[in-house]
Design an enzyme around this catalytic site. Structure first.
Site, PDB file in Angstrom:
ATOM      1  N   SER A 170       0.828  -1.201   0.000  1.00 38.58           N
ATOM      2  CA  SER A 170       0.000   0.000   0.000  1.00 38.58           C
ATOM      3  C   SER A 170       0.869   1.261   0.000  1.00 38.58           C
ATOM      4  O   SER A 170       1.678   1.449  -0.907  1.00 38.58           O
ATOM      5  CB  SER A 170      -0.952  -0.037   1.196  1.00 38.58           C
ATOM      6  OG  SER A 170      -1.890   1.008   1.140  1.00 38.58           O
ATOM      7  N   ASP A 194       0.281  -4.141  -4.028  1.00 38.14           N
ATOM      8  CA  ASP A 194      -0.871  -3.268  -4.257  1.00 38.14           C
ATOM      9  C   ASP A 194      -0.559  -1.827  -3.851  1.00 38.14           C
ATOM     10  O   ASP A 194      -1.147  -1.298  -2.890  1.00 38.14           O
ATOM     11  CB  ASP A 194      -2.106  -3.777  -3.520  1.00 38.14           C
ATOM     12  CG  ASP A 194      -3.400  -3.385  -4.242  1.00 38.14           C
ATOM     13  OD1 ASP A 194      -3.392  -3.379  -5.480  1.00 38.14           O
ATOM     14  OD2 ASP A 194      -4.405  -3.094  -3.574  1.00 38.14           O
ATOM     15  N   HIS A 281      -7.401  -5.368  -1.059  1.00 37.84           N
ATOM     16  CA  HIS A 281      -6.135  -4.660  -0.869  1.00 37.84           C
ATOM     17  C   HIS A 281      -5.134  -5.516  -0.085  1.00 37.84           C
ATOM     18  O   HIS A 281      -3.936  -5.506  -0.370  1.00 37.84           O
ATOM     19  CB  HIS A 281      -6.423  -3.356  -0.133  1.00 37.84           C
ATOM     20  CG  HIS A 281      -5.320  -2.353  -0.188  1.00 37.84           C
ATOM     21  ND1 HIS A 281      -4.594  -2.085  -1.331  1.00 37.84           N
ATOM     22  CD2 HIS A 281      -4.818  -1.521   0.773  1.00 37.84           C
ATOM     23  CE1 HIS A 281      -3.708  -1.137  -1.077  1.00 37.84           C
ATOM     24  NE2 HIS A 281      -3.821  -0.790   0.191  1.00 37.84           N
TER      25      HIS A 281
END
Length: 468
Positions: A170, A194, A281
């Protein structure tokens, strides 16, 4: 992008052009770092003291209890279990996460099962547990801290940056991108799990993760639907040498949509609801962790789109082979042949998520046309698969039906197949149908297995086919 812009407008403007933080250097609040459409607010990242980045070293010798090391205190490294003859993997969390325990330590422990490694969990929770926009700006300081530590390892201990692998989830993906940029791309490898979309997608390369940040950059996209209205937290933009899009990169099997995910504000996600709200996610680091112990279960197929992949247009692997998503992506010989290589695969919905792809062709035999569906199971020297539906509809003798399947286990060398059909209709004439030939092609190497039979069977009765 829109969410970052909206949040930015709600915060007060900070004056000034740059702020300096000692050995980490100065940080501008001007373009391209701020004052852009995606980042209208001109704010600074917090100070190193406020973020309090910590480096927690785990090794094969201390897999359960970390040793805290510091670049400003090199003796903490020299007197730790850090080994110069091992690869070093940094793992960096994202928004509102933490570096102690949890998935980061779990990933380290999986690595210890397959290699001798220095595994450093980077904890920057104090900088990540704030408004998302501020946390996105704080990534620059955390990246600078990592770069400084790698520089100290090089200058003080003669440790090459080429032996460093930076893994970030992230916002953490952009943290490691910043570290790699500061090290002028000399880091051996960066893996983006991601990478976060808001405040990063579409910005210049120096602001976000990009292929120039390391000698090899691989990326796993699992939540790449637009942030508005789908609340996709991850980037759809390709930012690596190899960009993997498992299951198309937007909706992961086992992640169910829910009403909360359509109304929750990214700045309001609390820790206990991460799996509920951000399931897609989080899948990226779960896939990576599983790949460590299951190296062959995440084979990706280079393809221009997920639609073409699903249509089997990119099957089997080309002569140069296919890359493996996750821990072993660097084994692919063509990994840096070009940038933004797009790779697709399907995964399971739970467990270790592994799948093995085959193309199955079934030629039917029988006396007359029926309706229903046909199933096939594979039997190999490593075990047997469950039954997979190959076709549903009109079942005509001599007709050939082809479908690609993602099998739940690695069956190994296929020794036989079993065929079954059903139409769930009571028929007093008890019709029979069979498979005269079934061909199975492996996606890994294109090898074909041919099986034949002259039998036909009644519905719900298994027919075994053996090599022709």
């Amino acid at each position: 992008m829109l969410l970052c812009w909206i949040v930015s407008l709600l915060l007060a403007t900070v004056g000034g052009k740059e702020v300096c933080y000692g050995h980490l250097g100065c940080f501008s609040n001007d373009k391209p770092w701020a004052g852009m459409l995606q980042r209208p607010l001109k704010i600074f990242p917090w100070s190193p003291e406020d973020i309090d980045t910590r480096f927690l070293l785990y090794t094969n010798e201390n897999p359960n209890n970390y040793q805290k090391i510091s670049a400003t205190e090199p003796d903490t490294i020299k007197f730790s279990n850090f080994q110069l003859d091992r690869k070093t993997r940094f793992i960096v969390h994202g928004f509102i996460d933490k570096g102690e325990d949890g998935w980061l330590l779990d990933m380290c422990k999986k690595m210890f099962q397959v290699e001798k490694v220095n595994c450093i969990c980077v904890d920057w929770r104090r900088g990540s547990r704030t408004e998302y926009t501020q946390a996105s700006y704080n990534t620059r300081v955390v990246g600078a801290e990592i770069a400084f530590l790698v520089q100290v390892l090089s200058t003080e201990m003669g440790y090459s940056p080429e032996n460093v692998h930076l893994i970030g989830h992230s916002l953490g993906a952009h943290v490691v991108g910043e570290a790699g940029r500061r090290l002028e791309g000399h880091v051996g490898r960066i893996t983006g799990l991601d990478p976060a979309e808001p405040c990063f997608q579409g910005l210049p390369e120096e602001v976000r993760l990009d292929p120039s940040d390391a000698m090899f950059v691989d990326v796993i996209h699992t939540d790449s639907a637009p942030i508005i209205p789908y609340l996709g937290f991850g980037m759809s933009q390709k930012v690596g040498h190899l960009d993997f899009f498992p299951n198309g990169g937007k909706e992961m099997p086992g992640c169910q949509k829910n009403i909360l995910s359509t109304i929750v504000d990214i700045n309001g996600i609390w820790e206990g609801t991460q799996n509920f709200v951000a399931c897609n996610h989080l899948r990226s680091y779960k896939y990576y962790a599983s790949s460590i112990l299951n190296p062959d279960g995440f084979l990706g197929y280079p393809c221009s789109s997920y639609e073409k992949f699903q249509q089997n247009d990119c099957f089997p692997c080309p002569e140069e082979g296919c890359p493996k998503m996750g821990h072993y992506a660097d084994q692919f010989e063509g990994k840096t042949a070009t940038v933004e290589q797009t790779v697709y695969l399907n995964t399971g919905d739970s467990g270790n998520f592994t799948r093995w792809r085959y193309k199955v062709s079934v030629t039917l035999s029988g006396a007359k046309k029926l309706s229903g569906y046909i199933l096939v199971a594979l039997y190999g020297n490593n075990g047997n698969s469950k039954q997979y539906e190959i076709f549903k509809g009109s079942l005509k003798p001599e007709a050939r039906h082809v479908r690609d399947i993602d099998v739940d286990i690695n069956v190994g060398e296929i020794q036989k197949v079993k065929f079954l059909w059903n139409n769930k209709v009571i028929n007093l004439f008890r019709p029979t149908l069979g498979a005269s030939q079934i061909t199975v092609q492996s996606g890994v190497d294109g090898k074909e297995y041919n099986f034949c039979s002259s039998d036909t069977v009644r519905e719900d009765v298994l027919q075994s086919l053996y090599p022709c």
